[in-house]
Enzyme design. Structure first.
Site, mmCIF file in Angstrom:
data_model
loop_
_atom_site.group_PDB
_atom_site.id
_atom_site.type_symbol
_atom_site.label_atom_id
_atom_site.label_comp_id
_atom_site.label_asym_id
_atom_site.label_seq_id
_atom_site.Cartn_x
_atom_site.Cartn_y
_atom_site.Cartn_z
ATOM 1 N N ARG A 158 34.441 48.089 43.547
ATOM 2 C CA ARG A 158 35.145 48.159 44.767
ATOM 3 C C ARG A 158 35.030 49.720 44.868
ATOM 4 O O ARG A 158 34.710 50.433 46.336
ATOM 5 C CB ARG A 158 35.047 47.420 46.430
ATOM 6 N N LYS A 173 45.195 51.472 39.708
ATOM 7 C CA LYS A 173 46.289 50.499 39.400
ATOM 8 C C LYS A 173 46.478 48.812 40.024
ATOM 9 O O LYS A 173 46.114 48.368 40.667
ATOM 10 C CB LYS A 173 47.479 50.805 39.611
ATOM 11 N N PRO A 174 45.891 48.064 38.588
ATOM 12 C CA PRO A 174 45.529 46.676 38.812
ATOM 13 C C PRO A 174 46.809 45.997 39.616
ATOM 14 O O PRO A 174 47.985 46.393 39.189
ATOM 15 C CB PRO A 174 44.994 45.526 37.568
ATOM 16 N N GLU A 176 49.576 42.906 38.939
ATOM 17 C CA GLU A 176 50.416 43.010 37.969
ATOM 18 C C GLU A 176 50.216 40.831 37.946
ATOM 19 O O GLU A 176 50.254 40.863 36.941
ATOM 20 C CB GLU A 176 51.974 42.758 38.057
ATOM 21 N N GLU A 248 42.060 48.424 52.671
ATOM 22 C CA GLU A 248 41.902 46.964 53.583
ATOM 23 C C GLU A 248 43.057 46.273 53.156
ATOM 24 O O GLU A 248 43.488 45.480 52.464
ATOM 25 C CB GLU A 248 40.707 47.118 52.145
ATOM 26 N N CYS A 282 40.722 36.754 51.876
ATOM 27 C CA CYS A 282 40.808 37.815 53.603
ATOM 28 C C CYS A 282 39.873 37.405 54.434
ATOM 29 O O CYS A 282 40.764 37.754 55.594
ATOM 30 C CB CYS A 282 41.497 39.945 52.693
ATOM 31 N N GLU A 381 49.000 34.898 58.009
ATOM 32 C CA GLU A 381 47.850 34.805 57.025
ATOM 33 C C GLU A 381 48.516 33.346 55.913
ATOM 34 O O GLU A 381 49.846 34.042 55.529
ATOM 35 C CB GLU A 381 47.434 35.887 56.671
ATOM 36 N N GLU A 441 30.782 39.273 53.183
ATOM 37 C CA GLU A 441 30.821 40.581 53.760
ATOM 38 C C GLU A 441 29.493 40.783 52.609
ATOM 39 O O GLU A 441 29.144 40.473 51.789
ATOM 40 C CB GLU A 441 31.188 41.767 54.353
#
Ligand code: NAD
Length: 478
Positions: A158, A173-174, A176, A248, A282, A381, A441
Site C-alpha cells: 500500500r 520500517k516494518p 517489530e 492512517e 482499523c 479503540e 474498503e
C-alpha cells in the site's frame, strides 16, 4: 532459528547494532526468527541508498516503472501458500485471511501499476496574453514508510506501489511484531532484479529506527499506518524538517442498526467485523448502536452468532474463525476495557474472559449490552473480539452518538429506508460510510480518516496523488 538482516541498496546487509529482536508466534509464544534492532545510522544508510536511486528511477517512463511492479506481483502470486503461513505464524490471523491478504497485495500492486499511463498534469488558463500555465505532477523523492502489524504484508504494497509508480523510492520500517513477512518481500524484490535502492527494508523499534526515519531531513514524506499516539509522535519528529506526513491511524467505527434493518445482514456484518483478524482491523465496527425496538432481538442473535465462532491456534487448526491477539499488551487492553465496562454497569451477554489455552493471547467472543456513550469501551479503540452495544431512540440520537468520537475513520448504517440512508450520508462525519454491507474498503476508493484518524489517505487516484507533488510552469511566448 533464522537470523535476518536489513535489505539496503539491493542487498541483505547486517545492521551496525548487534542487538536483535526475537519474533514470536502469538498463538503459543514460540520464537520464530530474529531481525536487527537497527540504529539511526542503519536507517540513514537505507535513506542514502534510496536517495541515490531515485533520480534515475524518476527519469524512466512510468510504464517501465509499472513493469517492475508487475514483476513483483507475479512473484508474490507464485508463493501465496508459504507467504500466508509466515503471516499467520507471526501475526495470528487465520490461514484463509492470510491467503486473502497475499492475493490482495498482488492485486493491489497490479492496480497501482495500471495508473502508470494515467498520471496527469493540467493546462490552466492564464490571465496574460501568450502565456501557458502547465501543472506537472512530480515525485516527492524518498518516502519513509512505517508499518503496523495487523495487515503487515499488504501495507508494504500500500505504500511501496504508489510510491514507486509515481517515481519515488522508499525505505520501509516494518512493525517489530511482524518483520518476517517483510524479509520475504525483500527476497522477492531481490529476485525480481529491481534496480538497487528502490525498496529498502530496515528492521527495528519505533522510538529508535522509526523515529530516525520520520525525522530524517532526507525524506520527502513519511507515510505511516498505526496508532494515534504514534502518529502524533511521528508528526512531531517530522515537524523540524517540515516533512509531509500521510497518516492512517486508528478507528472506533460506529455501526447504526435501525429498526427497519435486515437484522440477519446486520448481525452477520457486525460479527464479521469483530471476528476478522481477531477484531484487530482499523476499519471494522467497534461500537454498535441499535434502535430500542429491535435491540433485544439483535443482541440475542448476535450473541448466538458470536458463541458459535471458534478460536484457537490457526496453524494447528485451519478451521478456526479467529486466532490469538497480537501480544500481551493487546490482550490486557481488551480485558481492561471489558472489565471497566462491566464495572460501569454494562451487561455481559457472552464471553468476557481469556480462552482456555493460556499459551496464546486468546480472548473469548464477547458481547456487552447496556453500554453507554461515556464508557471507555465506546470511546477507545479496543482491537479485540468484543461488541459493545448501546441502544438509541431515533436517528438524530444515533447520528449524535456516532459523531461523538475523537476518531473519524469509518462508519456504517443498516436500514431499508433510502431517506434514512441519505441523511446518514449527509450527517455522519467520517471518511467512509458503509450502507447495508460489511466494513471493508476497495483499492479504488480512498481510505482517509477524519479527526484523529489521520491526515491524507490511501488507495485509488487520490491515494496515488499523495505520492506526487505539483510543479507549475509559466510559459511566456514573446
Ligand atoms: P503502533 O502505532 O504501535 O506502531 C506502528 C509502527 O510505528 C510500528 O512499526 C512501530 O515500531 C512504529 N513506532 C512506534 N513508535 C514510534 C515512534 N516514536 N516513532 C516512529 N515510529 C514509531 O501501531 P500498531 O500497534 O502496530 O498497529 C495498530 C494500530 O494501527 C491501530 O490503532 C490501528 O487502528 C492502526 N491501523 C490503521 C489503519 C488505517 O488504515 N487507518 C490500518 C491498519 C492499522
Amino acid at each position: 532459528m533464522q537470523h535476518y538482516d536489513n535489505f539496503i541498496d539491493g542487498r541483505f546487509v547486517p545492521a551496525s547494532s548487534t542487538e536483535r529482536i526475537v519474533v514470536r508466534n502469538p498463538a503459543n509464544g514460540h520464537p520464530i526468527c530474529t531481525v536487527p534492532d537497527s540504529s539511526p545510522g542503519d536507517v540513514e544508510a537505507a535513506v542514502a541508498a534510496a536517495e541515490r536511486a531515485q533520480p534515475a528511477w524518476a527519469r524512466r517512463p512510468a510504464i517501465e516503472r509499472a513493469r517492475v511492479l508487475r514483476e513483483i506481483a507475479a512473484r508474490i502470486r507464485q508463493r501465496v501458500e508459504p507467504l500466508a503461513r509466515i503471516i499467520t505464524e507471526e501475526q495470528g490471523k487465520t490461514l484463509d485471511l492470510a491467503r486473502t491478504e497475499v492475493n490482495f497485495t498482488a492485486d493491489y500492486i497490479d492496480y497501482m501499476a495500471e495508473w502508470a499511463r494515467r498520471i496527469e498534469g493540467e493546462i490552466i488558463e492564464s490571465d496574460r496574453p501568450g502565456e501557458t500555465i502547465l501543472l506537472f505532477r512530480q515525485p516527492i523523492g524518498v518516502i519513509g514508510g512505517i508499518l503496523p502489524w495487523n495487515f503487515p504484508f499488504f501495507l508494504i504494497a500500500r505504500k511501496a506501489a504508489p510510491a514507486l509508480v509515481a517515481g519515488n523510492t522508499i525505505v520501509i520500517k516494518p512493525s517489530e511484531e511482524t518483520p518476517h513477512n517483510a524479509v520475504k518481500f525483500a527476497e522477492i524484490v531481490a529476485e525480481a532484479g529491481l534496480p538497487a535502492g528502490l525498496i529498502n527494508i530496515v528492521h527495528g523499534r519505533g522510538p529508535t529506527a522509526g523515529h530516525a526515519l520520520a525525522s530524517s531531513p532526507r525524506i520527502g514524506m513519511v507515510s505511516f499506518t498505526g496508532s494515534v499516539e504514534t502518529g502524533s509522535a511521528i508528526m512531531a519528529a517530522a515537524a523540524p524538517n517540515i516533512t509531509k506526513v500521510n497518516l492512517e491511524l486508528g478507528g472506533k467505527a460506529p455501526a447504526i442498526v435501525m429498526a427497519d434493518a435486515d437484522i440477519e445482514l446486520a448481525v452477520r456484518a457486525v460479527k464479521a467485523s469483530r471476528v476478522l483478524n481477531s477484531g484487530q482491523v482499523c476499519n471494522c465496527a467497534e461500537r454498535v448502536y441499535v434502535q430500542r425496538s429491535v435491540a433485544q432481538e439483535f443482541t440475542g442473535r448476535l450473541a448466538e452468532a458470536m458463541r458459535q465462532t471458534r478460536f484457537g491456534d490457526p496453524l494447528a487448526d485451519p478451521t478456526v474463525d479467529y486466532g490469538p491477539l497480537i501480544n500481551e499488551a493487546g490482550f490486557r487492553k481488551v480485558d481492561r476495557l471489558v472489565r471497566g465496562a462491566l464495572e460501569a454497569g454494562a451487561e455481559l451477554v457472552t464471553g468476557g474472559k481469556r480462552g482456555p489455552d493460556e499459551r496464546g493471547y486468546y480472548y473469548e467472543p464477547t458481547v456487552l449490552a447496556g453500554c453507554r456513550q461515556q464508557m471507555e469501551i465506546i470511546r477507545r479503540e479496543t482491537f479485540g473480539p468484543v461488541v459493545p452495544i448501546v441502544t438509541f431512540e431515533d436517528l438524530d440520537e444515533a447520528i449524535a452518538y456516532a459523531n461523538d468520537s475523537d476518531y473519524g475513520l469509518t462508519s456504517s448504517i443498516y436500514t431499508r429506508d433510502l431517506n434514512v440512508a441519505l441523511r446518514a450520508c449527509q450527517e455522519i462525519r467520517f471518511g467512509e460510510t458503509y450502507i447495508n454491507r460489511e466494513n471493508f474498503e476497495a483499492m479504488q476508493g480512498f481510505h482517509a480518516g477524519w479527526r484523529k484518524s489521520g491526515i491524507g489517505g490511501a488507495d485509488g487516484k487520490h491515494g496515488l496523488y499523495e505520492y506526487l507533488q505539483t510543479h507549475v510552469v509559466y510559459l511566456q511566448r514573446y
